[in-house]
Design an enzyme around this catalytic site. Structure first.
Site, mmCIF file in Angstrom:
data_model
loop_
_atom_site.group_PDB
_atom_site.id
_atom_site.type_symbol
_atom_site.label_atom_id
_atom_site.label_comp_id
_atom_site.label_asym_id
_atom_site.label_seq_id
_atom_site.Cartn_x
_atom_site.Cartn_y
_atom_site.Cartn_z
ATOM 1 C CB SER A 6 -0.896 -0.006 1.232
ATOM 2 O OG SER A 6 -0.102 0.239 2.383
ATOM 3 C CE LYS A 7 -2.568 6.372 -2.147
ATOM 4 N NZ LYS A 7 -3.725 7.126 -1.743
ATOM 5 N NE ARG A 8 0.099 0.411 5.992
ATOM 6 C CZ ARG A 8 0.697 -0.759 6.137
ATOM 7 N NH1 ARG A 8 1.764 -0.878 6.886
ATOM 8 N NH2 ARG A 8 0.218 -1.834 5.523
#
Ligand code: GLU
Length: 465
Positions: free
Chosen positions: A238-240
Site C-alpha cells: 500500500s501507499k504506506r
C-alpha cells in the site's frame, strides 16, 4: 480453440497502482501472446466512490504503459439495461428473489448465526415469499443450499466451496444498481471473456460468480488468481510502503517498458532472465509460469531495472524524453541533436530520467549560468593551477578538431612538457566547465560541449578567480 479474450476492469476510485498495473499487464500479455483480444472496462457502479478524474487518470496510465486495448473502455454505468435484463431473467426463472428485510434485520440474523458459532449470513427469510419490487427492496440470488461449487484455478488448482457457506447474496441494491458480482459476470459473459487473471483478494467472489454464470446459462471462463504484491513487512502493498501510482513513476523518470518489466517479474518468471523487452515478454508469457507465492515489492530493484532499460534504449528516443524531463526542471531546449550526443555519456550513470536530466543540466544551460559552489574556484584554482589552465586553454583553442583524441593528445603533451600529473589539473578543469565535481569523462564531456562552450567556460572561470 476459440480466441482468447481477457480484460482489465478497474474501479475508478483511485489512481492506477502497481498491483492493478500488474493485473492489467498479465491479462494484456496473455491476450497478446495468444493473438487474442484485451478489453478495458471501467467498473464505475459505485457512484459515490468513482470519479471521472480517476477514470481519466487510469486511462492515461494505461496509455503511458502502452497497454493498448482492443475494445472499450466500456463503462458499467452505461450498461444498466443489460444488468436489469439479466436480473429479471433470474427472477423470472425463480433463481433470484426480492427481499424486503431491512439492514438491521439482516445484521440481527448475522449476529444470531455468529452467536451460534456459524458463519454470519442472511437466513433466506424472503426466499420463498414471491415478493415483487418495492421501496427499499433488494434482489438476492438463490444460492444452492447443498452441494459444492467447484472451479479449477489455473494457478491454485481445484477450489471447492461448500454451498452452505454461501449467502443468498444481493445482486441488485435498493437503489436499483447491480452489485459487483452480478455486473462483472454479465459483462464478462456478454463480452466473451475467456480468461480472468486477477488478484487472489477476489478468490472469495469467484464461487458466487461461478454460480451466476451457471444460473444464466453462460460458459464459465478460466480463472487464475495471482498472489497479492506485498510490502517489505509482508503485508499487502500500500501507499504506506511508499508504493506510488503508475503516473508518479512516470514523473519520477521511469520508463514504461522498465515498469512493465519490473511488474512482470513480480509473479512471473522465465528461467533466470531479469531484463525483458516488451516483445520478449509477449513471446514468452504463459500462465504456466506464473508463480503461486507472494512477491515483495522492491523499489531498489525497480530502479535497477529502469537503469538497465535506460542503457538499452534508442538514443534519439531518449534525447526526446530527456528534453521533456529537462523542461520539467525548467530547462528548455529544442536542440535534440545536441541532447543525442549527451545521452550516451549519461546512459551508464542514470537510474531514472530525472537523474539523467539533473546530470544533463550543465551541458545545456548557458555558459554564464554555470554556477560555482562558494569558494570552490578559489580552492581548486590555486595560482599554480590557474597558470597551467590559462596556457592549456590557449592550446585547446588552437585545436582544429575538438575531439577526445586531440584533446587527450594536447593535454598529455602539455603534462609531459611541464612534468606534472593529470591529477593536478583534471578536477579544476571539470569544475570550470561543469560547475561540479562529478561528471562523465573529462575529454568526452569537452567533446560533447564543443569548442566554444568549453573555452567560454574555462575563460570565464579563470576570470572569476
Ligand atoms: N473492479 C474490480 C476491482 O477493481 C474488478 C475485479 C475483477 O477482476 O473481477 O477490483
Amino acid at each position: 480453440m476459440s480466441k482468447v479474450v481477457t480484460r482489465f476492469p478497474p474501479s475508478p476510485t483511485g489512481h492506477l497502482h502497481i498491483g492493478g498495473a500488474r493485473t492489467a499487464l498479465f491479462n494484456w500479455l496473455l491476450a497478446r501472446n495468444k493473438g487474442g483480444k484485451f478489453i478495458l472496462r471501467i467498473e464505475d457502479t459505485d457512484l459515490d466512490r468513482s470519479s471521472k478524474e480517476m477514470t481519466k487518470s487510469i486511462i492515461e496510465a494505461m496509455e503511458w504503459l502502452g497497454l493498448t486495448w482492443d475494445e472499450g473502455p466500456y463503462f458499467q454505468t452505461k450498461r444498466f439495461d443489460i444488468y436489469q435484463h439479466h436480473i429479471k431473467l433470474l427472477i423470472n426463472q425463480g433463481k433470484a428473489y426480492y427481499c424486503k428485510c431491512t439492514r438491521e434485520e439482516v445484521d440481527e440474523m448475522r449476529k444470531k448465526a455468529m452467536d451460534k458459532g456459524e458463519k454470519p449470513k442472511y437466513d433466506g427469510r424472503c426466499r420463498e415469499l414471491g415478493l415483487g419490487p418495492g421501496e427499499g427492496r433488494v434482489v438476492r440470488f438463490k444460492a444452492p443450499l447443498r452441494g459444492e461449487t467447484v472451479f479449477n484455478d489455473l494457478l491454485k488448482g481445484p477450489i471447492a466451496v461448500d454451498n452452505r457457506e454461501l449467502d443468498d447474496f444481493i445482486i441488485k441494491r435498493e437503489d436499483g444498481s447491480p452489485t459487483y458480482n452480478l455486473a462483472v459476470v454479465v459483462d464478462d459473459a456478454t463480452m466473451g471473456v475467456t480468461h480472468i487473471l486477477r488478484g487472489d483478494d477476489h478468490i472469495n467472489n469467484t464461487p458466487k460468480q461461478v454460480l451466476l454464470y451457471e444460473a444464466l446459462g453462460y460458459q464459465v471462463p478460466k480463472f487464475a488468481h495471482v498472489p497479492m504484491i506485498l510490502g517489505p513487512d509482508k503485508k499487502k502493498l500500500s501507499k504506506r510502503h511508499g508504493a506510488k501510482s503508475v503516473l508518479e513513476y512516470k514523473e519520477l523518470g521511469y520508463l514504461p517498458e522498465a515498469v512493465l518489466n519490473y511488474l512482470v517479474r513480480l509473479g512471473w518468471s522465465y528461467k533466470d532472465q531479469e531484463i525483458f523487452t516488451l516483445e520478449e515478454m509477449i513471446k514468452k508469457f504463459s500462465i504456466k509460469r506464473l508463480s503461486n507465492s507472494a512477491c515483495v515489492f522492491d523499489p531498489e530493484k525497480l530502479k535497477w531495472v529502469n537503469s538497465q532499460h535506460i542503457k538499452k534504449k534508442d538514443k534519439r528516443e531518449l534525447a526526446i524524453l530527456l528534453r521533456k524531463y529537462l523542461a520539467n526542471q525548467g530547462i528548455v531546449t529544442q536542440d535534440i541533436s545536441y541532447l543525442e550526443k549527451i545521452v550516451p555519456l549519461l546512459q551508464p550513470r542514470s537510474h531514472t530520467m530525472v537523474e539523467m536530466a539533473e546530470k544533463a543540466k550543465f551541458f545545456v544551460i548557458e555558459d554564464e549560468k554555470i554556477e560555482y559552489p562558494k569558494d570552490t574556484l578559489e580552492k581548486f584554482l590555486t595560482q599554480e593551477v590557474k597558470a597551467h589552465l590559462v596556457e592549456l586553454t590557449n592550446r585547446f583553442s588552437s585545436l582544429e578538431e575538438f575531439s577526445i583524441n586531440s584533446l587527450e593528445d594536447v593535454t598529455r603533451q602539455y603534462l609531459e612538457e611541464k612534468n606534472i600529473k593529470f591529477k593536478l589539473l583534471a578536477q579544476p578543469i571539470r569544475i570550470c566547465i561543469t560547475g561540479q565535481t562529478a561528471s562523465p569523462g573529462l575529454f568526452e564531456t569537452m567533446e560533447v560541449l564543443g569548442k566554444d562552450r568549453t573555452l567560454n567556460r574555462l575563460n570565464r572561470a579563470l576570470r572569476l578567480v
